[in-house]
Design a protein around this motif. Structure first.
Motif, PDB file in Angstrom:
ATOM      1  N   ASN A 235       2.951   6.004  -2.861  1.00 21.67           N
ATOM      2  CA  ASN A 235       4.124   6.811  -3.201  1.00 21.67           C
ATOM      3  C   ASN A 235       4.466   6.762  -4.685  1.00 21.67           C
ATOM      4  O   ASN A 235       5.436   7.396  -5.104  1.00 21.67           O
ATOM      5  CB  ASN A 235       5.334   6.367  -2.382  1.00 21.67           C
ATOM      6  N   ALA A 236       3.726   6.045  -5.464  1.00 21.52           N
ATOM      7  CA  ALA A 236       4.032   5.896  -6.891  1.00 21.52           C
ATOM      8  C   ALA A 236       3.805   7.220  -7.609  1.00 21.52           C
ATOM      9  O   ALA A 236       2.847   7.950  -7.340  1.00 21.52           O
ATOM     10  CB  ALA A 236       3.158   4.812  -7.505  1.00 21.52           C
ATOM     11  N   ARG A 237       4.689   7.528  -8.520  1.00 25.15           N
ATOM     12  CA  ARG A 237       4.582   8.751  -9.331  1.00 25.15           C
ATOM     13  C   ARG A 237       4.116   8.370 -10.731  1.00 25.15           C
ATOM     14  O   ARG A 237       4.535   7.382 -11.287  1.00 25.15           O
ATOM     15  CB  ARG A 237       5.938   9.443  -9.432  1.00 25.15           C
TER      16      ARG A 237
ATOM     17  N   VAL B 129       0.835  -1.203   0.000  1.00 28.35           N
ATOM     18  CA  VAL B 129       0.000   0.000   0.000  1.00 28.35           C
ATOM     19  C   VAL B 129       0.871   1.255   0.000  1.00 28.35           C
ATOM     20  O   VAL B 129       0.587   2.223  -0.715  1.00 28.35           O
ATOM     21  CB  VAL B 129      -0.966  -0.013   1.212  1.00 28.35           C
ATOM     22  N   LYS B 130       1.954   1.261   0.777  1.00 27.09           N
ATOM     23  CA  LYS B 130       2.852   2.418   0.811  1.00 27.09           C
ATOM     24  C   LYS B 130       3.484   2.657  -0.557  1.00 27.09           C
ATOM     25  O   LYS B 130       3.594   3.800  -1.003  1.00 27.09           O
ATOM     26  CB  LYS B 130       3.934   2.217   1.868  1.00 27.09           C
TER      27      LYS B 130
END
Length: 69
Positions: free
Chosen positions: A66-68, A61-62
């Motif tokens: 945090n995905a760009r 999930v983190k």
């Protein structure tokens, strides 16, 4: 002739009634199915809430948050 036709018709009706009675599950089968489903849900809950799996799910999930793009 009438008695033969009547006997065959009675046999067909009796067979149809017997098939109708056997269609579907009885109460004990429903109860067994429900107990099995609840047991599976409990095992799945224990696995998902265990430390290792919980940590792995949190990391997934983190990473997703945090995905760009």
């Amino acid at each position: 002739m009438y008695q033969v036709v009547r006997a065959r018709l009675c046999a067909l009706v009796c067979r149809a009634r017997a098939a109708r009675r056997d269609a579907g599950m009885v109460t004990s089968e429903y109860a067994t199915g429900i107990v099995a489903a609840v047991a599976f849900a409990v095992v799945l809950y224990k696995v998902v809430t265990s430390g290792a799996v919980s940590a792995e799910l949190q990391s997934i999930v983190k990473e997703a948050l945090n995905a760009r793009m």
